[in-house]
Write a protein that holds these residues in place. Structure first.
Motif, PDB file in Angstrom:
ATOM      1  N   ARG A 106      -0.487  -5.339 -10.400  1.00 44.97           N
ATOM      2  CA  ARG A 106      -1.201  -6.505 -10.930  1.00 44.97           C
ATOM      3  C   ARG A 106      -0.788  -7.773 -10.188  1.00 44.97           C
ATOM      4  O   ARG A 106      -1.588  -8.678  -9.974  1.00 44.97           O
ATOM      5  CB  ARG A 106      -0.913  -6.636 -12.427  1.00 44.97           C
ATOM      6  N   SER A 107       0.464  -7.808  -9.749  1.00 48.30           N
ATOM      7  CA  SER A 107       0.963  -8.969  -9.017  1.00 48.30           C
ATOM      8  C   SER A 107       0.554  -8.946  -7.554  1.00 48.30           C
ATOM      9  O   SER A 107       0.150  -9.955  -6.985  1.00 48.30           O
ATOM     10  CB  SER A 107       2.489  -9.027  -9.127  1.00 48.30           C
ATOM     11  N   LEU A 108       0.627  -7.760  -6.930  1.00 46.03           N
ATOM     12  CA  LEU A 108       0.425  -7.672  -5.482  1.00 46.03           C
ATOM     13  C   LEU A 108      -1.048  -7.559  -5.093  1.00 46.03           C
ATOM     14  O   LEU A 108      -1.458  -8.076  -4.055  1.00 46.03           O
ATOM     15  CB  LEU A 108       1.186  -6.465  -4.927  1.00 46.03           C
ATOM     16  N   ARG A 109      -1.831  -6.805  -5.862  1.00 42.63           N
ATOM     17  CA  ARG A 109      -3.254  -6.559  -5.560  1.00 42.63           C
ATOM     18  C   ARG A 109      -3.470  -6.132  -4.104  1.00 42.63           C
ATOM     19  O   ARG A 109      -4.247  -6.772  -3.367  1.00 42.63           O
ATOM     20  CB  ARG A 109      -4.090  -7.797  -5.872  1.00 42.63           C
ATOM     21  N   PRO A 110      -2.834  -5.067  -3.641  1.00 40.45           N
ATOM     22  CA  PRO A 110      -3.016  -4.657  -2.244  1.00 40.45           C
ATOM     23  C   PRO A 110      -4.388  -4.042  -2.011  1.00 40.45           C
ATOM     24  O   PRO A 110      -5.020  -3.522  -2.935  1.00 40.45           O
ATOM     25  CB  PRO A 110      -1.916  -3.600  -2.059  1.00 40.45           C
ATOM     26  N   THR A 111      -4.844  -4.106  -0.780  1.00 38.43           N
ATOM     27  CA  THR A 111      -6.089  -3.433  -0.420  1.00 38.43           C
ATOM     28  C   THR A 111      -5.929  -1.925  -0.521  1.00 38.43           C
ATOM     29  O   THR A 111      -6.815  -1.226  -1.002  1.00 38.43           O
ATOM     30  CB  THR A 111      -6.499  -3.803   1.021  1.00 38.43           C
ATOM     31  N   LEU A 112      -4.790  -1.427  -0.047  1.00 36.74           N
ATOM     32  CA  LEU A 112      -4.495   0.002  -0.055  1.00 36.74           C
ATOM     33  C   LEU A 112      -3.194   0.272  -0.774  1.00 36.74           C
ATOM     34  O   LEU A 112      -2.220  -0.484  -0.617  1.00 36.74           O
ATOM     35  CB  LEU A 112      -4.353   0.546   1.376  1.00 36.74           C
ATOM     36  N   LEU A 113      -3.161   1.370  -1.539  1.00 37.27           N
ATOM     37  CA  LEU A 113      -1.911   1.936  -2.026  1.00 37.27           C
ATOM     38  C   LEU A 113      -1.807   3.324  -1.413  1.00 37.27           C
ATOM     39  O   LEU A 113      -2.645   4.194  -1.678  1.00 37.27           O
ATOM     40  CB  LEU A 113      -1.881   2.026  -3.547  1.00 37.27           C
ATOM     41  N   ILE A 114      -0.815   3.518  -0.569  1.00 31.74           N
ATOM     42  CA  ILE A 114      -0.641   4.781   0.146  1.00 31.74           C
ATOM     43  C   ILE A 114       0.502   5.544  -0.523  1.00 31.74           C
ATOM     44  O   ILE A 114       1.656   5.114  -0.476  1.00 31.74           O
ATOM     45  CB  ILE A 114      -0.337   4.543   1.631  1.00 31.74           C
ATOM     46  N   VAL A 115       0.183   6.657  -1.171  1.00 34.37           N
ATOM     47  CA  VAL A 115       1.173   7.429  -1.918  1.00 34.37           C
ATOM     48  C   VAL A 115       1.813   8.455  -0.988  1.00 34.37           C
ATOM     49  O   VAL A 115       1.157   9.380  -0.505  1.00 34.37           O
ATOM     50  CB  VAL A 115       0.539   8.119  -3.132  1.00 34.37           C
ATOM     51  N   CYS A 116       3.103   8.266  -0.743  1.00 37.79           N
ATOM     52  CA  CYS A 116       3.863   9.166   0.133  1.00 37.79           C
ATOM     53  C   CYS A 116       5.063   9.756  -0.615  1.00 37.79           C
ATOM     54  O   CYS A 116       6.066  10.115   0.000  1.00 37.79           O
ATOM     55  CB  CYS A 116       4.365   8.429   1.370  1.00 37.79           C
ATOM     56  N   ALA A 117       4.981   9.828  -1.931  1.00 34.11           N
ATOM     57  CA  ALA A 117       6.124  10.281  -2.721  1.00 34.11           C
ATOM     58  C   ALA A 117       5.657  11.261  -3.788  1.00 34.11           C
ATOM     59  O   ALA A 117       4.580  11.100  -4.366  1.00 34.11           O
ATOM     60  CB  ALA A 117       6.822   9.090  -3.388  1.00 34.11           C
ATOM     61  N   SER A 118       6.474  12.276  -4.034  1.00 33.71           N
ATOM     62  CA  SER A 118       6.237  13.217  -5.123  1.00 33.71           C
ATOM     63  C   SER A 118       7.591  13.694  -5.632  1.00 33.71           C
ATOM     64  O   SER A 118       8.608  13.551  -4.936  1.00 33.71           O
ATOM     65  CB  SER A 118       5.406  14.410  -4.642  1.00 33.71           C
ATOM     66  N   PRO A 119       7.642  14.270  -6.831  1.00 30.18           N
ATOM     67  CA  PRO A 119       8.922  14.780  -7.337  1.00 30.18           C
ATOM     68  C   PRO A 119       9.452  15.991  -6.568  1.00 30.18           C
ATOM     69  O   PRO A 119      10.607  16.378  -6.761  1.00 30.18           O
ATOM     70  CB  PRO A 119       8.592  15.174  -8.784  1.00 30.18           C
ATOM     71  N   GLN A 120       8.604  16.591  -5.709  1.00 29.55           N
ATOM     72  CA  GLN A 120       9.016  17.821  -5.036  1.00 29.55           C
ATOM     73  C   GLN A 120       8.848  17.705  -3.526  1.00 29.55           C
ATOM     74  O   GLN A 120       7.741  17.526  -3.031  1.00 29.55           O
ATOM     75  CB  GLN A 120       8.182  19.006  -5.548  1.00 29.55           C
TER      76      GLN A 120
END
Length: 371
Positions: free
Chosen positions: A83-97
């Protein structure tokens, strides 16, 4: 809001793939001026951001890498942060495994992963991606989500649940980059590769192999080329995949740029495809005479290589071998489930993992160790 949204991205994760991606962005930022690095600890995020900043200094670029501490449960802090950053992209490179655990450890959990196939971790790979899409919809609707965690199946599963992910990273792009290097191609537009995540390893049956076309003609020597590619350490392949993602991500967010290459799970399709991005619009770039339906069918016929299928009815089905392996190690997962069931199944797998990581027996009571 921090900075110009059109020039602001966020990367969730600080592992090896995320680090390679950030280094690539440091050297080729284009119009991006700020990249927010979101990690589970503040120190880790600061270290990774500092490494990327150092590469930017070496490259003479002006991109700023800003660390953020998301804590051990990132989704709890993700909404206010977005809500603060409002990025154009959120790139998810993390998982629990971690994908590497089956190859590098010797606990009963690692043995289970080797028996069951990578698809058995689908609920774990989907966890943060699913939460990220929901967080963006609530706190930053203009943010597009791109997923680097088993996108070949995670993205289609989330789309079946009505949760959009633009595309994935790695996998087919990794193999395409390495294949072009082996063939001496300077222009990836000459290559059209259909490859699934499972094709990072050679299939037992050659009929399940990936398929490729060079200048519109079938590339008959593809199995030999891929055999050579697969001898590379997985960390090296991951680096190629991360760096190959950079121009694609720029084209997604900057209408003035274009991209011709390969991406997994574009718009939630299963598997990986040749693609084109023009005016920030992502489309397939299939070989002559192949329809979208035929390309999708190609991948659905090979989903069993990872141990789980997504049917046209929207249900996920574990293959008999994968389901049997999970049951042998005490996992009470159904053979058929809905994408909406993934969060509950993730919690069950995490509890099972905690138990099995503490043990190192040769095999479960009702199953012998394979060759």
């Amino acid at each position: 809001m921090t900075g110009d949204p059109a020039r602001t991205w966020a990367v969730l994760g600080t592992g090896a793939f995320a680090q390679c991606l950030l280094r690539g962005l440091a050297h080729r930022p284009e119009r991006v001026t700020t990249v927010h690095v979101i990690g589970r600890t503040g120190q880790r995020a600061r270290d990774v951001a500092a490494l990327a900043t150092g590469h930017g200094t070496l490259a003479g670029t002006q991109v700023s890498f800003v660390p953020h501490d998301a804590g051990p449960a990132p989704t709890e802090r993700l909404r206010p942060l977005l809500r603060s950053l409002r990025p154009t992209l959120l790139i998810v490179c993390a998982s629990p495994q971690s994908p590497s655990e089956a190859r590098t450890r010797d606990s009963d959990w690692a043995r289970l992963l080797r028996r069951a196939g990578f698809g058995a971790t689908l609920p774990l790979q989907a966890a943060l991606v699913r939460d990220s899409v929901l967080a963006c919809a609530d706190a930053s609707p203009g943010t597009q989500v791109v997923n680097a965690c088993f996108p070949d199946l995670v993205n289609p599963a989330l789309h079946a649940e009505g949760l959009p992910v633009v595309c994935g990273l790695g996998n087919v792009a990794t193999l395409a980059t390495a294949t072009c290097a082996r063939l001496g191609l300077r222009d990836e537009s000459r290559l059209s590769l259909l490859a699934h995540h499972a094709h990072l390893s050679a299939p037992d049956d050659l009929r399940d192999e990936a398929a490729a076309w060079l200048d519109g003609a079938p590339l008959t020597e593809l199995p030999k080329v891929l055999d050579e590619v697969r001898t590379m350490p997985r960390a090296f392949l991951n680096e190629l995949g991360a760096h190959s993602a950079v121009p694609a991500l720029h084209a997604l967010t900057d209408p003035a740029l274009s991209y011709t290459g390969h991406l997994p799970a574009p718009h939630g399709l299963p598997g990986g495809y040749p693609v084109r991005i023009d005016g920030s619009v992502l489309s397939l770039r299939l070989p002559p005479g192949m329809s979208r339906a035929e390309a999708v069918a190609f991948h659905r016929e090979r989903e069993h290589l990872d141990g789980v299928r997504l049917g046209e009815d929207g249900l996920l089905r574990l293959t008999p071998g994968t389901h049997a392996a999970l049951r042998a190690y005490g996992a009470d997962l159904p053979a058929v489930f809905r994408p909406a069931d993934l969060p509950d199944l993730s919690r069950e797998l995490l509890e099972l993992r905690d138990r099995l990581r503490q043990t190192c027996s040769s095999s479960p009571p009702d199953q012998k160790e394979g060759p």
